[in-house]
Scaffold this active site. Structure first.
Site, PDB file in Angstrom:
ATOM      1  N   GLY A  22       4.060 -18.064  -1.863  1.00  0.00           N
ATOM      2  CA  GLY A  22       3.205 -17.257  -2.722  1.00  0.00           C
ATOM      3  C   GLY A  22       1.758 -17.696  -2.789  1.00  0.00           C
ATOM      4  O   GLY A  22       1.090 -17.501  -3.810  1.00  0.00           O
ATOM      5  N   ASN A  66      -0.768 -16.386  -1.161  1.00  0.00           N
ATOM      6  CA  ASN A  66      -1.608 -15.185  -1.286  1.00  0.00           C
ATOM      7  C   ASN A  66      -1.501 -14.590  -2.685  1.00  0.00           C
ATOM      8  O   ASN A  66      -2.492 -14.091  -3.231  1.00  0.00           O
ATOM      9  CB  ASN A  66      -1.223 -14.153  -0.229  1.00  0.00           C
ATOM     10  CG  ASN A  66      -1.908 -14.409   1.100  1.00  0.00           C
ATOM     11  OD1 ASN A  66      -3.128 -14.487   1.184  1.00  0.00           O
ATOM     12  ND2 ASN A  66      -1.123 -14.555   2.144  1.00  0.00           N
ATOM     13  N   ARG A 110      22.627  -2.054   3.392  1.00  0.00           N
ATOM     14  CA  ARG A 110      21.158  -2.034   3.383  1.00  0.00           C
ATOM     15  C   ARG A 110      20.650  -0.909   2.490  1.00  0.00           C
ATOM     16  O   ARG A 110      19.614  -1.043   1.837  1.00  0.00           O
ATOM     17  CB  ARG A 110      20.657  -1.852   4.819  1.00  0.00           C
ATOM     18  CG  ARG A 110      19.251  -2.388   5.062  1.00  0.00           C
ATOM     19  CD  ARG A 110      19.243  -3.900   5.014  1.00  0.00           C
ATOM     20  NE  ARG A 110      17.922  -4.446   5.254  1.00  0.00           N
ATOM     21  CZ  ARG A 110      17.653  -5.737   5.211  1.00  0.00           C
ATOM     22  NH1 ARG A 110      18.588  -6.600   4.944  1.00  0.00           N
ATOM     23  NH2 ARG A 110      16.426  -6.190   5.426  1.00  0.00           N
ATOM     24  N   ASN A 122      -0.800  -4.560   3.184  1.00  0.00           N
ATOM     25  CA  ASN A 122      -0.140  -5.759   3.701  1.00  0.00           C
ATOM     26  C   ASN A 122      -1.199  -6.711   4.242  1.00  0.00           C
ATOM     27  O   ASN A 122      -2.217  -6.278   4.776  1.00  0.00           O
ATOM     28  CB  ASN A 122       0.824  -5.359   4.828  1.00  0.00           C
ATOM     29  CG  ASN A 122       1.537  -6.572   5.429  1.00  0.00           C
ATOM     30  OD1 ASN A 122       2.159  -7.341   4.732  1.00  0.00           O
ATOM     31  ND2 ASN A 122       1.426  -6.720   6.753  1.00  0.00           N
ATOM     32  N   HIS A 176      -1.756  -9.588   7.079  1.00  0.00           N
ATOM     33  CA  HIS A 176      -1.135 -10.099   8.306  1.00  0.00           C
ATOM     34  C   HIS A 176      -2.035 -11.179   8.893  1.00  0.00           C
ATOM     35  O   HIS A 176      -3.254 -11.006   8.980  1.00  0.00           O
ATOM     36  CB  HIS A 176      -0.964  -8.963   9.329  1.00  0.00           C
ATOM     37  CG  HIS A 176      -0.280  -9.411  10.580  1.00  0.00           C
ATOM     38  ND1 HIS A 176       1.076  -9.636  10.644  1.00  0.00           N
ATOM     39  CD2 HIS A 176      -0.774  -9.716  11.811  1.00  0.00           C
ATOM     40  CE1 HIS A 176       1.389 -10.058  11.865  1.00  0.00           C
ATOM     41  NE2 HIS A 176       0.287 -10.114  12.582  1.00  0.00           N
ATOM     42  N   ASP A 194       2.854  -3.115  11.248  1.00  0.00           N
ATOM     43  CA  ASP A 194       1.442  -3.527  11.369  1.00  0.00           C
ATOM     44  C   ASP A 194       0.592  -2.465  12.060  1.00  0.00           C
ATOM     45  O   ASP A 194      -0.368  -2.796  12.763  1.00  0.00           O
ATOM     46  CB  ASP A 194       1.320  -4.870  12.123  1.00  0.00           C
ATOM     47  CG  ASP A 194       2.117  -5.975  11.453  1.00  0.00           C
ATOM     48  OD1 ASP A 194       2.225  -5.972  10.222  1.00  0.00           O
ATOM     49  OD2 ASP A 194       2.639  -6.841  12.176  1.00  0.00           O
ATOM     50  N   GLN A 216      -9.527 -19.618   5.101  1.00  0.00           N
ATOM     51  CA  GLN A 216     -10.800 -18.996   5.487  1.00  0.00           C
ATOM     52  C   GLN A 216     -10.724 -17.475   5.600  1.00  0.00           C
ATOM     53  O   GLN A 216     -11.764 -16.808   5.689  1.00  0.00           O
ATOM     54  CB  GLN A 216     -11.296 -19.580   6.811  1.00  0.00           C
ATOM     55  CG  GLN A 216     -11.617 -21.058   6.732  1.00  0.00           C
ATOM     56  CD  GLN A 216     -12.182 -21.604   8.041  1.00  0.00           C
ATOM     57  OE1 GLN A 216     -12.521 -20.872   8.964  1.00  0.00           O
ATOM     58  NE2 GLN A 216     -12.288 -22.924   8.119  1.00  0.00           N
ATOM     59  N   GLU A 222      -7.188 -15.138   4.773  1.00  0.00           N
ATOM     60  CA  GLU A 222      -6.204 -14.439   3.933  1.00  0.00           C
ATOM     61  C   GLU A 222      -6.545 -14.482   2.448  1.00  0.00           C
ATOM     62  O   GLU A 222      -6.542 -13.457   1.763  1.00  0.00           O
ATOM     63  CB  GLU A 222      -4.800 -15.030   4.138  1.00  0.00           C
ATOM     64  CG  GLU A 222      -4.216 -14.792   5.519  1.00  0.00           C
ATOM     65  CD  GLU A 222      -2.823 -15.401   5.641  1.00  0.00           C
ATOM     66  OE1 GLU A 222      -2.000 -15.169   4.738  1.00  0.00           O
ATOM     67  OE2 GLU A 222      -2.563 -16.101   6.637  1.00  0.00           O
TER      68      GLU A 222
END
Length: 203
Positions: free
Chosen positions: A12, A14, A66, A108, A110, A151, A179, A181
């Protein structure tokens, strides 16, 4: 007020960057309504609890199919009534129904400069291993809207990070987080909160 749900699978960092940016006033008029994890042991949940943020674990292991997991995940998101869903290291493929219901309201982060080192199988350290194996001199991170592909959604922000000759996948991962995210994810949320990026329009 922008209501956001943050989905996480691991440490966690981010999420922490977003929490810190909200507290520092670097993200305008935004609150985290709920943090959802697919992993009951994710440290991200502890970070959220420490800030009195509502948390929920929805693990695929706890469902027979699922489809049942997807239904539970969607229900957990819907309950929080989010304006924006933030995937911050969420290592689960989200259901098509969620993408349709929250079209252009899911972002998102990445850890590469998309379209490099992205798509199925590229996550976590695997991204940085691939970058080093290829010998690139510059990598970075991307914030993008989520669509049905992996993505492939419209890019919102990117930031480049230099690759050092003595890098290992772990040192490169750390530098990309520090630097790129942790800077561009809060920035992207702030842009959406301020209406600088209209949710639902091409960027």
């Amino acid at each position: 007020m922008l209501n956001i749900v943050v989905c996480v699978s691991g440490g966690g960092t981010n999420l922490q960057a977003v929490i810190d940016a909200i507290e520092a006033g670097k993200i305008a008029d935004t609150r985290i309504a709920r943090v959802i994890s697919n992993n009951r042991n994710a440290y991200a949940l502890e970070r959220a609890k420490g800030k009195q943020i509502d948390t929920l674990c929805v693990s695929p292991r706890e469902f027979e199919t699922r489809e049942q997991f997807h239904e539970a995940l969607l229900r957990a998101v819907d309950e929080a009534k989010p304006d924006l869903i933030v995937l911050a290291g969420f290592l689960v493929v989200i259901p098509q129904e969620m993408i349709c219901r929250y079209r252009n309201r899911i972002i998102n982060i990445h850890p590469s400069l998309i379209p490099s080192f992205c798509g199925t199988g590229y996550y976590g350290l695997k991204v940085h291993e691939a970058a080093l194996a290829r010998g690139v001199k510059v990598t970075g991170a991307t914030v993008h809207f989520v669509d049905e592909g992996t993505d492939t959604g419209p890019i919102l922000l990117q930031k480049a990070v230099e690759v050092h000759a003595d890098d290992t996948p772990k040192t490169l991962q750390q530098r990309v987080m520090e630097q790129a995210e942790w800077l561009i994810l809060p920035q992207a949320i702030d842009m959406i909160a301020k209406g600088e990026v209209k949710i639902g329009e091409e960027v």
